[in-house]
Scaffold this motif. Structure first.
Motif, PDB file in Angstrom:
ATOM      1  N   GLY A  98      -4.333  16.904  10.049  1.00 47.40           N
ATOM      2  CA  GLY A  98      -5.779  17.123  10.019  1.00 47.40           C
ATOM      3  C   GLY A  98      -6.536  16.216   9.081  1.00 47.40           C
ATOM      4  N   LEU A  99      -5.820  15.504   8.219  1.00 47.59           N
ATOM      5  CA  LEU A  99      -6.484  14.626   7.248  1.00 47.59           C
ATOM      6  C   LEU A  99      -6.191  13.153   7.500  1.00 47.59           C
ATOM      7  CD1 LEU A  99      -5.857  16.657   3.976  1.00 47.59           C
ATOM      8  CD2 LEU A  99      -7.948  16.561   5.342  1.00 47.59           C
ATOM      9  N   GLY A 100      -5.213  12.867   8.354  1.00 45.16           N
ATOM     10  CA  GLY A 100      -4.884  11.479   8.638  1.00 45.16           C
ATOM     11  C   GLY A 100      -4.180  10.815   7.474  1.00 45.16           C
ATOM     12  N   LEU A 101      -4.293   9.499   7.393  1.00 46.10           N
ATOM     13  CA  LEU A 101      -3.702   8.737   6.304  1.00 46.10           C
ATOM     14  C   LEU A 101      -4.751   8.480   5.228  1.00 46.10           C
ATOM     15  CD1 LEU A 101      -1.855   7.862   8.855  1.00 46.10           C
ATOM     16  CD2 LEU A 101      -1.245   5.943   7.390  1.00 46.10           C
ATOM     17  N   GLN A 140       0.152  11.102   4.350  1.00 48.50           N
ATOM     18  CA  GLN A 140      -0.316  11.572   5.652  1.00 48.50           C
ATOM     19  C   GLN A 140      -0.148  13.070   5.733  1.00 48.50           C
ATOM     20  OE1 GLN A 140       1.789  10.025   9.118  1.00 48.50           O
ATOM     21  NE2 GLN A 140      -0.049  10.217  10.361  1.00 48.50           N
ATOM     22  N   TYR A 198       0.226   5.215   1.222  1.00 46.31           N
ATOM     23  CA  TYR A 198      -0.609   6.226   1.851  1.00 46.31           C
ATOM     24  C   TYR A 198       0.149   7.554   1.851  1.00 46.31           C
ATOM     25  CZ  TYR A 198      -3.699   2.659   3.931  1.00 46.31           C
ATOM     26  OH  TYR A 198      -4.591   1.634   4.148  1.00 46.31           O
ATOM     27  N   PHE A 210       4.195  -0.817   8.573  1.00 52.34           N
ATOM     28  CA  PHE A 210       4.548   0.417   7.883  1.00 52.34           C
ATOM     29  C   PHE A 210       6.047   0.644   7.840  1.00 52.34           C
ATOM     30  CE2 PHE A 210       0.693   2.804   6.971  1.00 52.34           C
ATOM     31  CZ  PHE A 210      -0.257   2.163   7.743  1.00 52.34           C
ATOM     32  N   GLY A 211       6.487   1.317   6.792  1.00 59.80           N
ATOM     33  CA  GLY A 211       7.818   1.893   6.774  1.00 59.80           C
ATOM     34  C   GLY A 211       7.839   3.188   7.573  1.00 59.80           C
ATOM     35  N   ASN A 212       9.007   3.834   7.659  1.00 59.59           N
ATOM     36  CA  ASN A 212       9.127   5.054   8.446  1.00 59.59           C
ATOM     37  C   ASN A 212       8.807   6.319   7.655  1.00 59.59           C
ATOM     38  OD1 ASN A 212       9.639   4.143  11.044  1.00 59.59           O
ATOM     39  ND2 ASN A 212      11.774   3.733  10.557  1.00 59.59           N
ATOM     40  N   LEU A 232      -5.365   6.606   1.414  1.00 57.75           N
ATOM     41  CA  LEU A 232      -4.821   5.574   0.534  1.00 57.75           C
ATOM     42  C   LEU A 232      -4.709   6.081  -0.891  1.00 57.75           C
ATOM     43  CD1 LEU A 232      -3.941   2.592   0.260  1.00 57.75           C
ATOM     44  CD2 LEU A 232      -6.340   2.058  -0.219  1.00 57.75           C
ATOM     45  N   LEU A 236       3.781   7.125   3.160  1.00 53.18           N
ATOM     46  CA  LEU A 236       4.006   5.911   3.942  1.00 53.18           C
ATOM     47  C   LEU A 236       3.679   4.682   3.105  1.00 53.18           C
ATOM     48  CD1 LEU A 236       2.360   7.177   7.220  1.00 53.18           C
ATOM     49  CD2 LEU A 236       4.728   6.409   7.052  1.00 53.18           C
ATOM     50  N   PHE A 251       0.837  -1.198   0.000  1.00 50.70           N
ATOM     51  CA  PHE A 251       0.000   0.000   0.000  1.00 50.70           C
ATOM     52  C   PHE A 251       0.876   1.255   0.000  1.00 50.70           C
ATOM     53  CE2 PHE A 251      -3.795  -2.347   1.379  1.00 50.70           C
ATOM     54  CZ  PHE A 251      -3.227  -3.466   1.958  1.00 50.70           C
ATOM     55  N   ASP A 259      -8.172   6.030  -2.535  1.00 52.63           N
ATOM     56  CA  ASP A 259      -9.101   7.159  -2.437  1.00 52.63           C
ATOM     57  C   ASP A 259      -8.617   8.415  -3.166  1.00 52.63           C
ATOM     58  OD1 ASP A 259      -9.457   6.004   0.905  1.00 52.63           O
ATOM     59  OD2 ASP A 259     -10.856   5.662  -0.767  1.00 52.63           O
TER      60      ASP A 259
END
Lengths: 116, 116
Positions: free
Chosen positions: A40-43, A37, A35, A107-109, A45, A90, A33, A59
């Motif tokens: 205020g919007l989060g993660l 980040q 993503y 997840f990666g960093n 996809l 991410l 995946f 999305d």
């Protein structure tokens, strides 16, 4: 332990450049995946892949493409970088989720991309 | 309306306090529920993973899922300064047969600070 490695921690690119973000996982996971980040919007996809050469839009796929030529590697491509693509990116991987079994999404960093 | 709503905080508590973090969701197809913890400049790491409704406990952490109310919670007992991080709820719908690709929808994240 599962390792998801993103090739760069920080990246600065100019508007209009083609940008490649690379991700490698070492656990033979089927699913990978991308993503982004944002505060205020989060993660959110962007794209995901459930097998080699398979991809599906998430999305917010506009302005991005992906490549999965090998099971362990999933690349995110910004065809023509724009300032609104400045973000933390991410990568994650997992086996298919089941009622029991392996943990979902490692997840990666992250890669912090700045487009100027 | 977002599919997953999470109060972004920030939340500041004294060491030893009980912390309650919550998310609501609107998609009744969600079957997998997760809590991730994210330290600054790191990728999210999985804390708790629950399938369907019920409670799950792991040390100082308890996750609750109430599907009838479309509401999930994470409780942290005896909070420590090392718990200071952003906490993200995430959820995924199941395919036919009960598994999932692991395509997660995230809340915005709650910033938690535990002060000594």
């Amino acid at each position: 332990d599962v390792k998801v490695t993103q090739s760069s921690r920080y990246l600065v690119k100019r508007t209009g450049e083609k940008v490649f973000l690379e991700c490698v996982q070492d656990m033979d996971h089927e699913n990978m995946f991308w993503y982004r980040q944002d505060p205020g919007l989060g993660l959110r996809l962007i794209y995901f892949s459930y097998d080699v050469k398979m991809k599906e839009k998430g999305d917010i796929p506009e302005g991005y493409s992906v490549s999965r030529e090998k099971k362990e590697r999933f690349s995110l491509i910004l065809e023509s970088a724009s300032t609104n693509q400045t973000s933390m990116y991410l990568c994650a991987s997992s086996f298919p989720l089941a009622r029991t079994g392996d943990k979902p999404l490692h997840f990666g960093n992250g890669t912090r991309l700045t487009v100027t | 309306q977002k599919e997953v709503e999470q109060d972004p905080g920030p939340l500041s508590v004294p060491e030893g306090a009980i912390v309650s973090l919550n998310c609501t969701y609107s998609n009744s197809a969600f079957q997998y529920f997760m809590w991730y913890r994210q330290y600054s400049r790191k990728g999210p790491e999985l804390l708790m993973y629950t399938y369907s409704s019920g409670n799950k406990e792991d040390g100082r952490f308890t996750a609750q899922v109430d599907k009838s109310s479309k509401y999930i919670s994470l409780f942290i007992r005896d909070s420590q300064p090392s718990d200071s991080a952003t906490y993200l709820c995430a959820m995924s719908a199941a395919k036919a047969g009960g598994t999932s690709y692991g395509k997660l929808t995230f809340g915005q994240g709650t910033i938690l600070t535990v002060h000594p």
